[in-house]
Design a protein around this motif. Structure first.
Motif, PDB file in Angstrom:
ATOM      1  N   ARG A  30      -9.329 -21.117  22.661  1.00 44.19           N
ATOM      2  CA  ARG A  30     -10.022 -19.829  22.604  1.00 44.19           C
ATOM      3  C   ARG A  30     -10.126 -19.337  21.156  1.00 44.19           C
ATOM      4  N   PRO A  31     -11.324 -18.886  20.718  1.00 45.13           N
ATOM      5  CA  PRO A  31     -11.455 -18.435  19.328  1.00 45.13           C
ATOM      6  C   PRO A  31     -10.710 -17.135  19.099  1.00 45.13           C
ATOM      7  N   GLY A  32     -10.394 -16.888  17.848  1.00 37.89           N
ATOM      8  CA  GLY A  32      -9.772 -15.622  17.495  1.00 37.89           C
ATOM      9  C   GLY A  32     -10.797 -14.506  17.530  1.00 37.89           C
ATOM     10  N   THR A  33     -10.307 -13.287  17.537  1.00 36.72           N
ATOM     11  CA  THR A  33     -11.208 -12.132  17.479  1.00 36.72           C
ATOM     12  C   THR A  33     -10.977 -11.356  16.185  1.00 36.72           C
ATOM     13  N   HIS A  34     -10.150 -11.908  15.308  1.00 37.10           N
ATOM     14  CA  HIS A  34      -9.836 -11.233  14.062  1.00 37.10           C
ATOM     15  C   HIS A  34     -10.980 -11.402  13.054  1.00 37.10           C
ATOM     16  N   ALA A  35     -10.984 -10.533  12.066  1.00 43.65           N
ATOM     17  CA  ALA A  35     -12.007 -10.598  11.025  1.00 43.65           C
ATOM     18  C   ALA A  35     -11.974 -11.954  10.330  1.00 43.65           C
ATOM     19  N   ALA A  36     -13.137 -12.474  10.038  1.00 45.10           N
ATOM     20  CA  ALA A  36     -13.291 -13.717   9.261  1.00 45.10           C
ATOM     21  C   ALA A  36     -12.728 -14.951   9.957  1.00 45.10           C
ATOM     22  N   TYR A  37     -12.652 -14.945  11.287  1.00 45.63           N
ATOM     23  CA  TYR A  37     -12.027 -16.076  11.992  1.00 45.63           C
ATOM     24  C   TYR A  37     -12.770 -17.394  11.811  1.00 45.63           C
ATOM     25  N   GLN A  38     -14.059 -17.338  11.442  1.00 42.05           N
ATOM     26  CA  GLN A  38     -14.814 -18.581  11.255  1.00 42.05           C
ATOM     27  C   GLN A  38     -14.899 -19.022   9.790  1.00 42.05           C
ATOM     28  N   VAL A  39     -14.397 -18.222   8.884  1.00 48.17           N
ATOM     29  CA  VAL A  39     -14.488 -18.572   7.461  1.00 48.17           C
ATOM     30  C   VAL A  39     -13.781 -19.890   7.148  1.00 48.17           C
ATOM     31  N   PRO A  40     -12.592 -20.170   7.721  1.00 45.66           N
ATOM     32  CA  PRO A  40     -11.971 -21.470   7.435  1.00 45.66           C
ATOM     33  C   PRO A  40     -12.841 -22.656   7.841  1.00 45.66           C
ATOM     34  N   LEU A  41     -13.650 -22.486   8.895  1.00 52.92           N
ATOM     35  CA  LEU A  41     -14.553 -23.564   9.320  1.00 52.92           C
ATOM     36  C   LEU A  41     -15.630 -23.793   8.267  1.00 52.92           C
TER      37      LEU A  41
ATOM     38  N   VAL B  10     -21.446 -29.170   0.067  1.00 57.63           N
ATOM     39  CA  VAL B  10     -22.748 -28.631   0.453  1.00 57.63           C
ATOM     40  C   VAL B  10     -22.652 -27.110   0.507  1.00 57.63           C
ATOM     41  N   PRO B  11     -23.715 -26.389   0.172  1.00 58.56           N
ATOM     42  CA  PRO B  11     -23.692 -24.937   0.313  1.00 58.56           C
ATOM     43  C   PRO B  11     -23.571 -24.527   1.785  1.00 58.56           C
ATOM     44  N   VAL B  12     -22.846 -23.444   2.032  1.00 56.38           N
ATOM     45  CA  VAL B  12     -22.685 -22.971   3.405  1.00 56.38           C
ATOM     46  C   VAL B  12     -22.844 -21.457   3.472  1.00 56.38           C
ATOM     47  N   ILE B  13     -23.226 -21.001   4.661  1.00 49.74           N
ATOM     48  CA  ILE B  13     -23.252 -19.581   4.999  1.00 49.74           C
ATOM     49  C   ILE B  13     -22.080 -19.328   5.940  1.00 49.74           C
ATOM     50  N   ALA B  14     -21.265 -18.330   5.634  1.00 50.75           N
ATOM     51  CA  ALA B  14     -20.177 -17.928   6.522  1.00 50.75           C
ATOM     52  C   ALA B  14     -20.636 -16.744   7.354  1.00 50.75           C
ATOM     53  N   VAL B  15     -20.157 -16.676   8.603  1.00 52.76           N
ATOM     54  CA  VAL B  15     -20.556 -15.603   9.510  1.00 52.76           C
ATOM     55  C   VAL B  15     -19.414 -15.303  10.465  1.00 52.76           C
ATOM     56  N   GLY B  16     -19.391 -14.094  11.002  1.00 54.33           N
ATOM     57  CA  GLY B  16     -18.411 -13.751  12.022  1.00 54.33           C
ATOM     58  C   GLY B  16     -17.406 -12.706  11.595  1.00 54.33           C
ATOM     59  N   ARG B  17     -17.596 -11.469  12.002  1.00 52.97           N
ATOM     60  CA  ARG B  17     -16.671 -10.370  11.740  1.00 52.97           C
ATOM     61  C   ARG B  17     -16.450 -10.165  10.246  1.00 52.97           C
ATOM     62  N   LEU B  18     -17.523 -10.126   9.483  1.00 55.54           N
ATOM     63  CA  LEU B  18     -17.442  -9.991   8.025  1.00 55.54           C
ATOM     64  C   LEU B  18     -18.072  -8.689   7.531  1.00 55.54           C
TER      65      LEU B  18
ATOM     66  N   ALA C   4     -23.108 -13.832   5.954  1.00 57.98           N
ATOM     67  CA  ALA C   4     -23.983 -13.215   6.938  1.00 57.98           C
ATOM     68  C   ALA C   4     -23.247 -12.084   7.642  1.00 57.98           C
ATOM     69  N   VAL C   5     -23.894 -10.929   7.702  1.00 56.25           N
ATOM     70  CA  VAL C   5     -23.310  -9.737   8.319  1.00 56.25           C
ATOM     71  C   VAL C   5     -24.223  -9.321   9.469  1.00 56.25           C
ATOM     72  N   GLY C   6     -23.777  -9.558  10.694  1.00 56.86           N
ATOM     73  CA  GLY C   6     -24.609  -9.286  11.856  1.00 56.86           C
ATOM     74  C   GLY C   6     -24.427  -7.904  12.436  1.00 56.86           C
ATOM     75  N   ARG C   7     -23.310  -7.681  13.132  1.00 55.81           N
ATOM     76  CA  ARG C   7     -23.106  -6.401  13.807  1.00 55.81           C
ATOM     77  C   ARG C   7     -23.137  -5.231  12.817  1.00 55.81           C
ATOM     78  N   GLY C   8     -22.617  -5.465  11.616  1.00 59.51           N
ATOM     79  CA  GLY C   8     -22.644  -4.406  10.611  1.00 59.51           C
ATOM     80  C   GLY C   8     -24.052  -3.971  10.276  1.00 59.51           C
ATOM     81  N   MET C   9     -24.976  -4.930  10.224  1.00 52.18           N
ATOM     82  CA  MET C   9     -26.369  -4.581   9.916  1.00 52.18           C
ATOM     83  C   MET C   9     -27.108  -4.035  11.125  1.00 52.18           C
ATOM     84  N   LEU C  10     -26.657  -4.380  12.342  1.00 55.68           N
ATOM     85  CA  LEU C  10     -27.254  -3.744  13.510  1.00 55.68           C
ATOM     86  C   LEU C  10     -26.917  -2.253  13.527  1.00 55.68           C
ATOM     87  N   ARG C  11     -25.700  -1.939  13.120  1.00 58.12           N
ATOM     88  CA  ARG C  11     -25.291  -0.532  13.086  1.00 58.12           C
ATOM     89  C   ARG C  11     -25.921   0.213  11.922  1.00 58.12           C
ATOM     90  N   ASN C  12     -26.113  -0.485  10.807  1.00 56.99           N
ATOM     91  CA  ASN C  12     -26.541   0.194   9.587  1.00 56.99           C
ATOM     92  C   ASN C  12     -27.520  -0.684   8.815  1.00 56.99           C
TER      93      ASN C  12
END
Length: 340
Positions: free
Chosen positions: A259-270, A280-288, A307-315
């Motif tokens: 099960r994935p974490g729900t903490h901030a930046a949980y996908q950054v290590p990936l 290779v260049p990468v884009i990080a996403v997920g609770r950032l 990449a900032v998703g939910r934050g940009m949906l709010r603002n």
């Protein structure tokens, strides 16, 4: 030292900062025709006004039955080009670059009468059983991706992203959980993805970046992990992918296993692991959405873009707020300067 507001040059694309608005489905198409609407125009252009450096238009599908729902964007017809070009031109006028995520939902196409997939395996007990594509139909599907990329280029996009994550069609082909084929596309799980990459590159200008979103990890028992995703990402890189957008999951109902974490930046290590393994260049996403955290991802060189998703949906003006918080220089629209 690099930070969230450092410029970024990659191939023919020059970004004013490293802030990405990731693709997020709006389910807002009118009349089920797949064309962008005034909602899409306001949605994307407001984020360009709000300071995002790179805007990725949501999952846009290569055929009507390739959509998650009938209210998703499509790019299977030349008639769908003008509405997208209008969005791109307006975003450019506010200093943002624009990409688009090209996709097919495969077995997760909820409104298709009979969804298609590599193999006839439903997503879960509540989902429709998909029909396995024939070998010839797989080859025809590659051409549908080619056509969508060709139209995206005509619409003026600065980059193309192929959606190979979240349990959609390309992911379904490279996952052993969902690809049980016995033909050439089952013997080599990356062949479908590689052929799409090669078709896309043939339609794109030489200096246009090709990005691929992948799920670096599956969260179901028997699913693949980092070793496998690094291996298939290397195949995709060799085929022509210039940058990877690193997400995870989506291939099946999540159980207790992995099960994935729900903490901030949980996908950054990936993202960091893919970046280091493939150089290779990468884009990080997920609770950032915390600007301090997003800035640290760039400063620590865990990723090249954030990449900032939910934050940009709010603002829509998240990027401007982030610059103010971090005390970084950015261009504020003249009409809004008194607010900052």
């Amino acid at each position: 030292m690099k930070d969230l507001f450092s410029t970024y040059e990659f191939k023919g694309m020059s970004l004013k900062n490293r802030i990405v608005m990731p693709p997020m489905c709006q389910y807002s198409v009118d009349k089920k025709d797949g064309a962008a609407t005034d909602w899409h125009y306001l949605h994307y252009v407001s984020r360009a006004v709000g300071g995002a450096g790179f805007i990725m238009i949501e999952m846009t599908d290569v055929e009507p039955d390739g959509r998650i729902s009938d209210f998703d964007l499509g790019l299977w017809s030349d008639e769908q080009i003008p509405a997208l070009k209008r969005i791109v031109d307006a975003c450019h006028s506010y200093g943002a670059k624009v990409g688009i995520q090209i996709a097919h939902a495969g077995r997760k196409a909820e409104d298709a009468e009979v969804p298609v997939a590599p193999s006839a395996i439903p997503f879960d007990e509540n989902s429709k059983k998909p029909r396995a594509l024939s070998t010839q139909e797989v080859k025809e599907m590659v051409e549908k991706f080619r056509g969508a990329v060709q139209r995206a280029v005509k619409a003026g996009m600065d980059a193309i992203e192929l959606h190979g994550a979240h349990g959609y069609l390309i992911h379904q082909f490279h996952s052993p959980l969902t690809n049980r084929r016995e033909d050439e596309y089952g013997k080599d799980l990356t062949q479908f993805g590689r052929e799409i990459i090669q078709a896309a590159k043939a339609e794109m200008p030489e200096d246009m970046p090709l990005i691929m979103r992948i799920s670096a990890k599956e969260y179901v028992e028997g699913g693949y992990g980092m070793a496998e995703s690094i291996a298939f990402a290397k195949e995709y890189q060799a085929a022509g992918v210039d940058m990877f957008d690193i997400s995870s999951g989506g291939e099946g109902p999540i159980t207790a296993w992995g099960r994935p974490g729900t903490h901030a930046a949980y996908q950054v290590p990936l993202a960091r692991e893919i970046r280091q393994a493939l150089d290779v260049p990468v884009i990080a996403v997920g609770r950032l959405e915390d600007p301090v955290l997003a800035n640290a991802v760039i400063g620590n060189e865990d990723a090249d873009l954030v990449a900032v998703g939910r934050g940009m949906l709010r603002n829509p003006y998240w990027a401007l707020e982030a610059a103010a918080m971090l005390k970084k220089e950015t261009t504020v629209p003249t009409q809004y300067t008194t607010g900052f």
